[in-house]
Motif scaffolding. Structure first.
Motif, PDB file in Angstrom:
ATOM      1  N   ARG A 149      45.698  24.010  42.027  1.00  0.00           N
ATOM      2  CA  ARG A 149      46.210  25.256  41.448  1.00  0.00           C
ATOM      3  C   ARG A 149      45.445  26.455  42.002  1.00  0.00           C
ATOM      4  O   ARG A 149      46.026  27.507  42.284  1.00  0.00           O
ATOM      5  N   LEU A 150      44.148  26.303  42.171  1.00  0.00           N
ATOM      6  CA  LEU A 150      43.317  27.363  42.742  1.00  0.00           C
ATOM      7  C   LEU A 150      43.831  27.727  44.130  1.00  0.00           C
ATOM      8  O   LEU A 150      44.027  28.907  44.436  1.00  0.00           O
ATOM      9  N   ASN A 151      44.073  26.738  44.958  1.00  0.00           N
ATOM     10  CA  ASN A 151      44.586  26.996  46.305  1.00  0.00           C
ATOM     11  C   ASN A 151      45.967  27.652  46.263  1.00  0.00           C
ATOM     12  O   ASN A 151      46.260  28.542  47.061  1.00  0.00           O
ATOM     13  N   GLU A 152      46.789  27.224  45.335  1.00  0.00           N
ATOM     14  CA  GLU A 152      48.117  27.816  45.191  1.00  0.00           C
ATOM     15  C   GLU A 152      48.004  29.311  44.882  1.00  0.00           C
ATOM     16  O   GLU A 152      48.694  30.134  45.482  1.00  0.00           O
ATOM     17  N   ILE A 153      47.125  29.649  43.967  1.00  0.00           N
ATOM     18  CA  ILE A 153      46.945  31.054  43.579  1.00  0.00           C
ATOM     19  C   ILE A 153      46.290  31.852  44.702  1.00  0.00           C
ATOM     20  O   ILE A 153      46.695  32.979  44.994  1.00  0.00           O
ATOM     21  N   LEU A 154      45.301  31.268  45.362  1.00  0.00           N
ATOM     22  CA  LEU A 154      44.630  31.971  46.452  1.00  0.00           C
ATOM     23  C   LEU A 154      45.577  32.248  47.619  1.00  0.00           C
ATOM     24  O   LEU A 154      45.440  33.257  48.300  1.00  0.00           O
ATOM     25  N   SER A 162      38.465  52.414  40.302  1.00  0.00           N
ATOM     26  CA  SER A 162      38.781  52.989  39.001  1.00  0.00           C
ATOM     27  C   SER A 162      38.474  51.958  37.916  1.00  0.00           C
ATOM     28  O   SER A 162      38.295  50.773  38.202  1.00  0.00           O
ATOM     29  N   VAL A 163      38.462  52.401  36.684  1.00  0.00           N
ATOM     30  CA  VAL A 163      38.208  51.497  35.564  1.00  0.00           C
ATOM     31  C   VAL A 163      39.281  50.414  35.508  1.00  0.00           C
ATOM     32  O   VAL A 163      38.982  49.236  35.316  1.00  0.00           O
ATOM     33  N   SER A 164      40.536  50.794  35.705  1.00  0.00           N
ATOM     34  CA  SER A 164      41.615  49.801  35.647  1.00  0.00           C
ATOM     35  C   SER A 164      41.507  48.796  36.790  1.00  0.00           C
ATOM     36  O   SER A 164      41.735  47.596  36.583  1.00  0.00           O
ATOM     37  N   GLU A 165      41.158  49.256  37.983  1.00  0.00           N
ATOM     38  CA  GLU A 165      40.963  48.334  39.116  1.00  0.00           C
ATOM     39  C   GLU A 165      39.814  47.379  38.834  1.00  0.00           C
ATOM     40  O   GLU A 165      39.912  46.177  39.103  1.00  0.00           O
ATOM     41  N   TYR A 166      38.742  47.911  38.287  1.00  0.00           N
ATOM     42  CA  TYR A 166      37.569  47.085  37.980  1.00  0.00           C
ATOM     43  C   TYR A 166      37.915  46.038  36.923  1.00  0.00           C
ATOM     44  O   TYR A 166      37.528  44.876  37.041  1.00  0.00           O
ATOM     45  N   ASN A 167      38.668  46.435  35.917  1.00  0.00           N
ATOM     46  CA  ASN A 167      39.064  45.492  34.867  1.00  0.00           C
ATOM     47  C   ASN A 167      39.973  44.395  35.421  1.00  0.00           C
ATOM     48  O   ASN A 167      39.797  43.216  35.108  1.00  0.00           O
ATOM     49  N   LEU A 168      40.947  44.774  36.244  1.00  0.00           N
ATOM     50  CA  LEU A 168      41.829  43.781  36.859  1.00  0.00           C
ATOM     51  C   LEU A 168      41.051  42.830  37.762  1.00  0.00           C
ATOM     52  O   LEU A 168      41.285  41.622  37.755  1.00  0.00           O
ATOM     53  N   SER A 169      40.117  43.370  38.529  1.00  0.00           N
ATOM     54  CA  SER A 169      39.340  42.517  39.434  1.00  0.00           C
ATOM     55  C   SER A 169      38.444  41.570  38.649  1.00  0.00           C
ATOM     56  O   SER A 169      38.240  40.419  39.059  1.00  0.00           O
ATOM     57  N   THR A 170      37.933  42.005  37.512  1.00  0.00           N
ATOM     58  CA  THR A 170      37.125  41.133  36.668  1.00  0.00           C
ATOM     59  C   THR A 170      37.970  39.979  36.131  1.00  0.00           C
ATOM     60  O   THR A 170      37.533  38.820  36.133  1.00  0.00           O
ATOM     61  N   VAL A 190      37.536  41.726  49.434  1.00  0.00           N
ATOM     62  CA  VAL A 190      36.946  41.288  48.164  1.00  0.00           C
ATOM     63  C   VAL A 190      36.512  42.451  47.273  1.00  0.00           C
ATOM     64  O   VAL A 190      36.071  42.225  46.155  1.00  0.00           O
ATOM     65  N   ARG A 191      36.662  43.670  47.742  1.00  0.00           N
ATOM     66  CA  ARG A 191      36.300  44.818  46.907  1.00  0.00           C
ATOM     67  C   ARG A 191      37.222  44.860  45.682  1.00  0.00           C
ATOM     68  O   ARG A 191      38.303  44.265  45.671  1.00  0.00           O
ATOM     69  N   ALA A 192      36.780  45.548  44.661  1.00  0.00           N
ATOM     70  CA  ALA A 192      37.503  45.565  43.378  1.00  0.00           C
ATOM     71  C   ALA A 192      38.954  46.015  43.527  1.00  0.00           C
ATOM     72  O   ALA A 192      39.851  45.418  42.923  1.00  0.00           O
ATOM     73  N   SER A 193      39.199  47.032  44.315  1.00  0.00           N
ATOM     74  CA  SER A 193      40.577  47.527  44.441  1.00  0.00           C
ATOM     75  C   SER A 193      41.487  46.492  45.100  1.00  0.00           C
ATOM     76  O   SER A 193      42.652  46.344  44.705  1.00  0.00           O
ATOM     77  N   GLN A 213      41.010  43.187  45.007  1.00  0.00           N
ATOM     78  CA  GLN A 213      41.184  42.121  44.020  1.00  0.00           C
ATOM     79  C   GLN A 213      42.173  42.541  42.940  1.00  0.00           C
ATOM     80  O   GLN A 213      42.961  41.720  42.456  1.00  0.00           O
ATOM     81  N   ALA A 214      42.150  43.804  42.574  1.00  0.00           N
ATOM     82  CA  ALA A 214      43.095  44.308  41.572  1.00  0.00           C
ATOM     83  C   ALA A 214      44.528  44.177  42.075  1.00  0.00           C
ATOM     84  O   ALA A 214      45.423  43.779  41.321  1.00  0.00           O
ATOM     85  N   GLU A 215      44.752  44.482  43.348  1.00  0.00           N
ATOM     86  CA  GLU A 215      46.092  44.324  43.935  1.00  0.00           C
ATOM     87  C   GLU A 215      46.530  42.865  43.880  1.00  0.00           C
ATOM     88  O   GLU A 215      47.680  42.570  43.546  1.00  0.00           O
ATOM     89  N   ARG A 216      45.626  41.948  44.209  1.00  0.00           N
ATOM     90  CA  ARG A 216      45.937  40.513  44.157  1.00  0.00           C
ATOM     91  C   ARG A 216      46.243  40.103  42.718  1.00  0.00           C
ATOM     92  O   ARG A 216      47.139  39.312  42.469  1.00  0.00           O
ATOM     93  N   ALA A 217      45.475  40.621  41.780  1.00  0.00           N
ATOM     94  CA  ALA A 217      45.663  40.275  40.370  1.00  0.00           C
ATOM     95  C   ALA A 217      47.057  40.660  39.895  1.00  0.00           C
ATOM     96  O   ALA A 217      47.708  39.897  39.185  1.00  0.00           O
ATOM     97  N   VAL A 218      47.509  41.824  40.290  1.00  0.00           N
ATOM     98  CA  VAL A 218      48.846  42.272  39.899  1.00  0.00           C
ATOM     99  C   VAL A 218      49.902  41.326  40.476  1.00  0.00           C
ATOM    100  O   VAL A 218      50.842  40.944  39.782  1.00  0.00           O
ATOM    101  N   LYS A 219      49.729  40.926  41.734  1.00  0.00           N
ATOM    102  CA  LYS A 219      50.699  40.030  42.392  1.00  0.00           C
ATOM    103  C   LYS A 219      50.785  38.662  41.713  1.00  0.00           C
ATOM    104  O   LYS A 219      51.861  38.127  41.532  1.00  0.00           O
TER     105      LYS A 219
END
Length: 107
Positions: free
Chosen positions: A94-99, A69-77, A29-32, A34-40
């Protein structure tokens, strides 16, 4: 919402002691992470979901992440806002699908 999801899944799927479960949860659940998940997930987002994600991602933040990083933090937000949006609007399917998207890649 995402933290609860991760912790629940870990508790159900693993027979680790609470300290080890907490370490695993924090790593996911750390920002980095979450950022990886956001990109996916961006490739499967619908127009309204992408708008929520981008609005939160681009919003000015009052704080800085300690270990991201700032970009990781922004993506995680953006990721957290999207998950919250789907939860609050009752779009649980839809939430479950994305998760669950891309979980087979995580192992």
């Amino acid at each position: 919402v995402y933290s609860l999801y991760v912790r629940e899944r870990l508790a159900i799927e693993h027979d680790y002691k609470s300290g080890e479960l907490n370490k695993l949860a924090v790593s996911r659940v750390r920002a980095s992470a979450q950022a990886e998940r956001a990109v996916k997930i961006q490739e499967i987002l619908m127009e309204d979901e992408l708008a929520v994600f981008k609005r939160a991602r681009n919003a000015k933040k009052g704080t800085k992440a300690k270990s991201a990083s700032v970009s990781e933090y922004n993506l995680s937000t953006g990721f957290e806002a999207l998950i919250g949006y789907l939860y609050i609007t009752g779009k649980t399917e839809r939430l479950n699908e994305i998760l669950h998207y891309g979980e087979e890649d995580e192992g």
